[in-house]
Design an enzyme around this catalytic site. Structure first.
Site, PDB file in Angstrom:
ATOM      1  N   GLU A   1       0.828  -1.198   0.000  1.00  7.75           N
ATOM      2  CA  GLU A   1       0.000   0.000   0.000  1.00  7.75           C
ATOM      3  C   GLU A   1       0.866   1.253   0.000  1.00  7.75           C
ATOM      4  OE1 GLU A   1      -3.910  -1.757   2.320  1.00  7.75           O
ATOM      5  OE2 GLU A   1      -2.423  -0.707   3.513  1.00  7.75           O
TER       6      GLU A   1
ATOM      7  N   CYS B   1       3.625   8.643   0.605  1.00  5.13           N
ATOM      8  CA  CYS B   1       4.209   7.771   1.622  1.00  5.13           C
ATOM      9  C   CYS B   1       4.317   6.389   0.978  1.00  5.13           C
ATOM     10  CB  CYS B   1       3.302   7.757   2.854  1.00  5.13           C
ATOM     11  SG  CYS B   1       3.856   6.616   4.122  1.00  5.13           S
TER      12      CYS B   1
ATOM     13  N   CYS C   1       6.636  -6.679   7.220  1.00  6.60           N
ATOM     14  CA  CYS C   1       7.785  -6.143   7.955  1.00  6.60           C
ATOM     15  C   CYS C   1       8.220  -7.170   8.991  1.00  6.60           C
ATOM     16  CB  CYS C   1       7.411  -4.833   8.642  1.00  6.60           C
ATOM     17  SG  CYS C   1       8.829  -4.037   9.426  1.00  6.60           S
TER      18      CYS C   1
ATOM     19  N   CYS D   1       6.724  -3.944  15.415  1.00  5.91           N
ATOM     20  CA  CYS D   1       6.491  -2.911  16.440  1.00  5.91           C
ATOM     21  C   CYS D   1       5.048  -3.062  16.910  1.00  5.91           C
ATOM     22  CB  CYS D   1       6.711  -1.522  15.853  1.00  5.91           C
ATOM     23  SG  CYS D   1       8.373  -1.316  15.181  1.00  5.91           S
TER      24      CYS D   1
ATOM     25  N   CYS E   1       1.916  -1.129  15.351  1.00 13.18           N
ATOM     26  CA  CYS E   1       1.847  -0.948  13.897  1.00 13.18           C
ATOM     27  C   CYS E   1       1.125  -2.126  13.228  1.00 13.18           C
ATOM     28  CB  CYS E   1       3.256  -0.817  13.355  1.00 13.18           C
ATOM     29  SG  CYS E   1       3.341  -0.826  11.564  1.00 13.18           S
TER      30      CYS E   1
ATOM     31  N   GLY F   1       7.211  -1.646   5.994  1.00 17.14           N
ATOM     32  CA  GLY F   1       8.591  -2.132   5.955  1.00 17.14           C
ATOM     33  C   GLY F   1       9.605  -1.177   6.551  1.00 17.14           C
ATOM     34  N   GLU F   2      10.779  -1.709   6.847  1.00 16.95           N
ATOM     35  CA  GLU F   2      11.903  -0.914   7.371  1.00 16.95           C
ATOM     36  C   GLU F   2      12.863  -0.649   6.199  1.00 16.95           C
ATOM     37  OE1 GLU F   2      13.388   0.734  10.136  1.00 16.95           O
ATOM     38  OE2 GLU F   2      14.857   0.988   8.537  1.00 16.95           O
TER      39      GLU F   2
ATOM     40  N   SER G   1      12.539   7.143   6.738  1.00 17.55           N
ATOM     41  CA  SER G   1      12.232   6.990   8.155  1.00 17.55           C
ATOM     42  C   SER G   1      12.653   5.599   8.622  1.00 17.55           C
ATOM     43  CB  SER G   1      10.715   7.157   8.337  1.00 17.55           C
ATOM     44  OG  SER G   1      10.376   6.904   9.668  1.00 17.55           O
TER      45      SER G   1
ATOM     46  N   SER H   1      11.926   6.872  13.913  1.00 13.11           N
ATOM     47  CA  SER H   1      10.668   6.544  14.588  1.00 13.11           C
ATOM     48  C   SER H   1      11.021   6.253  16.036  1.00 13.11           C
ATOM     49  CB  SER H   1      10.037   5.291  13.973  1.00 13.11           C
ATOM     50  OG  SER H   1       9.624   5.550  12.678  1.00 13.11           O
TER      51      SER H   1
ATOM     52  N   HIS I   1       9.286   7.228  19.373  1.00 16.69           N
ATOM     53  CA  HIS I   1       8.067   6.769  20.069  1.00 16.69           C
ATOM     54  C   HIS I   1       8.223   6.454  21.558  1.00 16.69           C
ATOM     55  CE1 HIS I   1       6.763   6.893  16.054  1.00 16.69           C
ATOM     56  NE2 HIS I   1       7.180   5.707  15.690  1.00 16.69           N
TER      57      HIS I   1
ATOM     58  N   ASN J   1      -3.745   6.614  15.596  1.00 19.20           N
ATOM     59  CA  ASN J   1      -5.071   6.108  15.239  1.00 19.20           C
ATOM     60  C   ASN J   1      -5.167   4.728  15.816  1.00 19.20           C
ATOM     61  OD1 ASN J   1      -6.107   8.072  13.211  1.00 19.20           O
ATOM     62  ND2 ASN J   1      -3.979   7.704  12.683  1.00 19.20           N
TER      63      ASN J   1
ATOM     64  N   CYS K   1      -0.763   6.885   9.964  1.00 23.74           N
ATOM     65  CA  CYS K   1       0.469   6.311  10.493  1.00 23.74           C
ATOM     66  C   CYS K   1       0.182   5.026  11.296  1.00 23.74           C
ATOM     67  CB  CYS K   1       1.054   7.355  11.426  1.00 23.74           C
ATOM     68  SG  CYS K   1       2.784   7.234  11.535  1.00 23.74           S
TER      69      CYS K   1
HETATM   70  S1  SF4 Z   1       6.576   0.724  12.462  1.00 26.52           S
HETATM   71 FE1  SF4 Z   1       7.814   0.385  10.618  1.00 26.52          FE
HETATM   72  S2  SF4 Z   1       9.462  -0.950  11.356  1.00 26.52           S
HETATM   73 FE2  SF4 Z   1       7.838  -1.087  12.891  1.00 26.52          FE
HETATM   74  S3  SF4 Z   1       6.561  -2.862  12.275  1.00 26.52           S
HETATM   75 FE3  SF4 Z   1       5.656  -1.009  11.354  1.00 26.52          FE
HETATM   76  S4  SF4 Z   1       6.527  -0.925   9.299  1.00 26.52           S
HETATM   77 FE4  SF4 Z   1       7.855  -2.296  10.517  1.00 26.52          FE
END
Ligand code: SF4
Length: 342
Positions: free
Chosen positions: A90, A103, A110, A114, A117, A161-162, A193, A216, A218, A292, A335
């Site tokens: 996406e 974005c 991923c 996290c 997410c 993804g990272e 990011s 990121s 947090h 969210n 996000c």
């Molecule tokens: S925040 Fe980024 S690194 Fe963490 S699980 Fe989601 S997509 Fe992967």
């Protein structure tokens, strides 16, 4: 059949010479691919028909195709895109008065999980190719033009993804976007990011990249961060901060700290004080992001009073901070919400 867009200019030249064609044809093809974003050999109108036929017989285009488009009440557009192997990623186009920001995703799923997410619930299936990242930008650009009357102004690698775990392809996609042989967009309009991969940050610094970097964050301490981001167990905050300082020394670009405020988790004044301590260790500014709520996640969006007190505390200490409203909530485009429901 091989994807023509996986070949470098040197490799295309080699293939053209093998077909008995002059070398300059390779440069023409390269321009069609990356400057003019064509999606097939038949669009390459300065090539002869017999040459296009030969190319069609030898190479294919692993195109990314959009198949679901959702538009939010606030103008944000989310597209689900199918890859050549039927996997799905996406991407999101976020318009505002002055900008249209894309974005984009860098991986299918991923590996980092996290806890806040939605993408982290999907297992990582594979890295995206540079051309697949480029195609997302191409498709989102069409939406920016159609909805706002102008193309994309900014690109952020903050989708699924990272990015630094798909280092080579992400860097190659940025070269296609920013070089004169590609879309020639200003590198300062691009932001990568990361969740904090120390080695990748140092590598980018050594390569003298020109784009922006966001962390990121947090959570402002190792103990707290480790409870929501596994990556912090192997990449401790002090090591990441060292790497960010190294990045700043080499590139002169300030770092953005992305900080999602979660109710009762990282939104106290003590958390703000810990964040200030980190902020003072590296040239940075802070984006506070409204969360969210994501189905199945226990962390929830911070309350407005807590958020306001947190921001006021930072401002009292002269911290450069912006509060980012969440966009595209109604279509799960905000996000942390990208989850391939399709
Ligand atoms: S925040 Fe980024 S690194 Fe963490 S699980 Fe989601 S997509 Fe992967």
């Amino acid at each position: 059949m091989k994807d023509i867009r996986s070949l470098s200019l040197a490799e295309i030249t080699e293939a053209l010479v093998a077909l008995g064609e002059p070398k300059f044809r390779a440069k023409q093809i390269h321009e069609w691919l990356w400057q003019k974003s064509v999606r097939g050999f038949d669009e390459m109108t300065n090539l002869s028909k017999p040459l296009r036929e030969k190319l069609n017989a030898q190479f294919s285009f692993f195109l990314v195709e959009e198949f679901v488009v959702q538009k939010s009440k606030d103008g944000t557009v989310k597209i689900a895109m199918a890859l050549h192997d039927k996997r799905v990623v996406e991407g999101v186009m976020i318009p505002d008065d002055e900008r249209s920001t894309a974005c984009v995703s860098s991986q299918v799923g991923c590996s980092l999980s996290c806890s806040f997410c939605a993408t982290g619930f999907l297992k990582r299936e594979r890295n995206l190719e540079a051309s697949e990242i480029y195609d997302q930008i191409y498709l989102l650009n069409q939406h920016a033009k159609a909805h706002n009357g102008r193309g994309l102004t900014n690109i952020v690698y903050m989708g699924m993804g990272e990015p630094l775990l798909n280092y080579d392809n992400v860097m190659q996609s940025i070269r296609y976007i920013t070089s004169p042989e590609g879309l020639n967009m200003a590198a300062r309009r691009v932001t990568v990011s990361t969740s904090g991969i120390e080695r990748g940050i140092r590598r980018m610094a050594d390569e003298g990249v020109k784009f922006n970097l966001a962390l990121s964050l947090h959570a402002p301490t190792n103990d707290k961060r480790e409870t929501i981001m596994d990556i912090n167990k192997s990449n401790k905050l002090e090591d990441v901060i060292d790497a960010l300082n190294y990045f700043y020394e080499k590139t002169g670009n300030k770092i953005t700290f992305e900080y999602i405020l979660f109710d009762g988790f990282n939104d106290s004044i003590e958390d703000a004080d810990n964040l200030i301590k980190l902020y003072k260790q590296v040239p940075a500014f802070i984006n506070l992001i409204e969360y969210n709520n994501v189905e199945g996640v226990t962390l929830k969006k911070a309350k407005a009073e807590k958020r306001d007190a947190f921001v006021a505390h930072l401002r009292k200490h002269n911290i450069e901070v912006a509060v980012r409203r969440s966009r595209g909530k109604d279509i799960d485009a905000a996000c942390g919400q990208l989850a391939n429901k399709h």
